[in-house]
Design a protein around this motif. Sequence first.
Motif, mmCIF file in Angstrom:
data_model
loop_
_atom_site.group_PDB
_atom_site.id
_atom_site.type_symbol
_atom_site.label_atom_id
_atom_site.label_comp_id
_atom_site.label_asym_id
_atom_site.label_seq_id
_atom_site.Cartn_x
_atom_site.Cartn_y
_atom_site.Cartn_z
ATOM 1 N N VAL A 18 94.135 42.375 94.948
ATOM 2 C CA VAL A 18 93.466 43.209 95.940
ATOM 3 C C VAL A 18 91.956 43.042 95.791
ATOM 4 O O VAL A 18 91.455 42.728 94.717
ATOM 5 C CB VAL A 18 93.868 44.701 95.832
ATOM 6 N N ARG A 19 91.242 43.243 96.881
ATOM 7 C CA ARG A 19 89.782 43.141 96.862
ATOM 8 C C ARG A 19 89.124 44.424 96.380
ATOM 9 O O ARG A 19 88.136 44.405 95.670
ATOM 10 C CB ARG A 19 89.260 42.841 98.268
ATOM 11 N N ASP A 20 89.654 45.561 96.842
ATOM 12 C CA ASP A 20 89.054 46.873 96.594
ATOM 13 C C ASP A 20 90.150 47.796 96.065
ATOM 14 O O ASP A 20 91.012 48.241 96.822
ATOM 15 C CB ASP A 20 88.467 47.391 97.913
ATOM 16 N N LEU A 21 90.122 48.078 94.776
ATOM 17 C CA LEU A 21 91.193 48.854 94.154
ATOM 18 C C LEU A 21 91.292 50.262 94.736
ATOM 19 O O LEU A 21 92.389 50.769 94.945
ATOM 20 C CB LEU A 21 90.996 48.912 92.635
ATOM 21 N N ALA A 22 90.165 50.899 95.019
ATOM 22 C CA ALA A 22 90.206 52.257 95.586
ATOM 23 C C ALA A 22 90.886 52.263 96.948
ATOM 24 O O ALA A 22 91.706 53.146 97.237
ATOM 25 C CB ALA A 22 88.794 52.827 95.683
ATOM 26 N N GLU A 81 88.081 38.481 95.760
ATOM 27 C CA GLU A 81 88.847 37.606 96.638
ATOM 28 C C GLU A 81 90.326 37.962 96.581
ATOM 29 O O GLU A 81 90.818 38.448 95.586
ATOM 30 C CB GLU A 81 88.667 36.145 96.213
ATOM 31 N N ALA A 82 91.023 37.715 97.636
ATOM 32 C CA ALA A 82 92.469 37.848 97.670
ATOM 33 C C ALA A 82 93.018 36.593 98.331
ATOM 34 O O ALA A 82 92.280 35.804 98.895
ATOM 35 C CB ALA A 82 92.898 39.111 98.417
ATOM 36 N N LEU A 83 94.306 36.411 98.267
ATOM 37 C CA LEU A 83 94.902 35.164 98.718
ATOM 38 C C LEU A 83 95.053 35.037 100.220
ATOM 39 O O LEU A 83 94.982 33.952 100.752
ATOM 40 C CB LEU A 83 96.272 34.988 98.052
ATOM 41 N N ARG A 84 95.290 36.127 100.928
ATOM 42 C CA ARG A 84 95.630 36.040 102.353
ATOM 43 C C ARG A 84 94.552 36.658 103.223
ATOM 44 O O ARG A 84 93.916 37.626 102.835
ATOM 45 C CB ARG A 84 96.936 36.789 102.628
ATOM 46 N N THR A 85 94.429 36.137 104.427
ATOM 47 C CA THR A 85 93.530 36.729 105.419
ATOM 48 C C THR A 85 94.201 36.852 106.782
ATOM 49 O O THR A 85 93.644 37.452 107.686
ATOM 50 C CB THR A 85 92.242 35.888 105.577
ATOM 51 N N ASP A 140 99.284 45.306 103.758
ATOM 52 C CA ASP A 140 98.406 46.246 103.072
ATOM 53 C C ASP A 140 96.964 45.909 103.456
ATOM 54 O O ASP A 140 96.726 44.966 104.224
ATOM 55 C CB ASP A 140 98.677 46.259 101.565
ATOM 56 N N PRO A 141 95.968 46.661 102.988
ATOM 57 C CA PRO A 141 94.583 46.383 103.394
ATOM 58 C C PRO A 141 94.091 44.976 103.038
ATOM 59 O O PRO A 141 93.132 44.493 103.634
ATOM 60 C CB PRO A 141 93.774 47.449 102.645
ATOM 61 N N ASP A 142 94.737 44.304 102.081
ATOM 62 C CA ASP A 142 94.344 42.954 101.692
ATOM 63 C C ASP A 142 95.237 41.891 102.305
ATOM 64 O O ASP A 142 95.221 40.742 101.875
ATOM 65 C CB ASP A 142 94.344 42.837 100.170
ATOM 66 N N HIS A 143 96.036 42.271 103.279
ATOM 67 C CA HIS A 143 96.941 41.376 104.003
ATOM 68 C C HIS A 143 98.090 40.856 103.141
ATOM 69 O O HIS A 143 98.683 39.828 103.451
ATOM 70 C CB HIS A 143 96.180 40.213 104.661
#
Length: 128
Positions: A14-18, A62-66, A114-117
């Motif tokens: 995830v990019r943003d844990l909160a 960074e995260a893996l998906r967009t 989810d918010p990180d795709h």
Amino acid sequence: MIQFERIHHVSLAVRDLALARSFYSDKLRFQEIERPPFKSRGVWYAIGSSQQLHLLEHPNGEALRTSGIDSVDGHFAIWVTSYSGTIAWLENQGIPYEARPQSVAGFAQIYILDPDHNIIEFDSTYDS
């Protein structure tokens, strides 16, 4: 030969844990469990009686998906007790979904991001 017992956990970047914690804890109501004091940032959730979901904040943001929902891409699936109840909950929480009530898999499928795709699949018998 390895003798497999069960999947213990799935980890997602995830990019943003909160933001991720808010989605999984507040919207999906996953049960947070204690996490060892790793140097990395993360949160753990219980899935059923013996499996877990681990969210790990990527140190570079960074995260893996967009992209959007693609059921051929990496994802995890959770069996739920009610198709219609899950749809109602997602709608109440304002979470977009892709429903496949008559899936060729032989059971109903619901996909969300989810918010990180990261892709989450909810499976059940179809109960209109």
